[in-house]
Write a protein that holds these residues in place. Sequence first.
Motif, PDB file in Angstrom:
ATOM      1  N   GLY A 167       1.771  43.542  17.783  1.00  0.00           N
ATOM      2  CA  GLY A 167       0.694  43.530  18.767  1.00  0.00           C
ATOM      3  C   GLY A 167       0.336  44.884  19.345  1.00  0.00           C
ATOM      4  N   THR A 168       1.034  45.949  18.965  1.00  0.00           N
ATOM      5  CA  THR A 168       0.728  47.292  19.458  1.00  0.00           C
ATOM      6  C   THR A 168       0.060  48.082  18.342  1.00  0.00           C
ATOM      7  N   ALA A 169      -1.128  48.647  18.647  1.00  0.00           N
ATOM      8  CA  ALA A 169      -1.882  49.402  17.647  1.00  0.00           C
ATOM      9  C   ALA A 169      -1.470  50.866  17.683  1.00  0.00           C
ATOM     10  N   TYR A 170      -1.306  51.457  16.486  1.00  0.00           N
ATOM     11  CA  TYR A 170      -0.959  52.868  16.345  1.00  0.00           C
ATOM     12  C   TYR A 170      -1.985  53.519  15.433  1.00  0.00           C
ATOM     13  N   ASP A 171      -2.554  54.666  15.870  1.00  0.00           N
ATOM     14  CA  ASP A 171      -3.451  55.444  15.015  1.00  0.00           C
ATOM     15  C   ASP A 171      -2.607  56.477  14.285  1.00  0.00           C
ATOM     16  N   VAL A 172      -2.707  56.495  12.949  1.00  0.00           N
ATOM     17  CA  VAL A 172      -1.913  57.416  12.150  1.00  0.00           C
ATOM     18  C   VAL A 172      -2.798  58.127  11.149  1.00  0.00           C
ATOM     19  N   GLN A 173      -2.349  59.291  10.709  1.00  0.00           N
ATOM     20  CA  GLN A 173      -3.028  60.019   9.653  1.00  0.00           C
ATOM     21  C   GLN A 173      -2.122  59.981   8.429  1.00  0.00           C
ATOM     22  N   VAL A 174      -2.728  59.675   7.281  1.00  0.00           N
ATOM     23  CA  VAL A 174      -1.975  59.591   6.042  1.00  0.00           C
ATOM     24  C   VAL A 174      -2.571  60.578   5.059  1.00  0.00           C
ATOM     25  N   GLU A 175      -1.712  61.386   4.461  1.00  0.00           N
ATOM     26  CA  GLU A 175      -2.157  62.369   3.487  1.00  0.00           C
ATOM     27  C   GLU A 175      -1.907  61.829   2.091  1.00  0.00           C
ATOM     28  N   GLU A 176      -2.939  61.869   1.250  1.00  0.00           N
ATOM     29  CA  GLU A 176      -2.803  61.445  -0.135  1.00  0.00           C
ATOM     30  C   GLU A 176      -2.357  62.638  -0.953  1.00  0.00           C
TER      31      GLU A 176
END
Length: 121
Positions: free
Chosen positions: A10-19
């Motif tokens: 129920g907790t939203a996390y904004d993340v950056q993912v590198e390809e």
Amino acid sequence: MKQLRITVNGTAYDVQVEELSGSAPAAAAAPAPKAAAPAPAPAPKAAGNQGSVTVTAPMPGTVVRIEVKAGDAVKAGQDLVFIEAMKMETPVKAAQDGTIASVDVAKGEAVETGKVLLTMN
């Protein structure tokens, strides 16, 4: 970089993912890992005595209490070490009567399943 939002319990996390492409080595693209915290000093061991019976960690966790020391006589079912996992303390008990030969972990040490906690004769 891709910007993603992941929801966990129920907790939203904004993340950056590198390809990463297959041609570049992963180590070159990844940032340098942070230095690990120093490991706690190992508990003193009995002088040259290694017991014939090993007592191992039944699960991964953190050693929170050590109830015995080298040379202590123990009875079957006696608490030897307490491991904390998921905020619960679990006792590791003696399977048989004996004498503690060595204690191979220290309070605060992280252990994996099967790690030798102590030996006894």
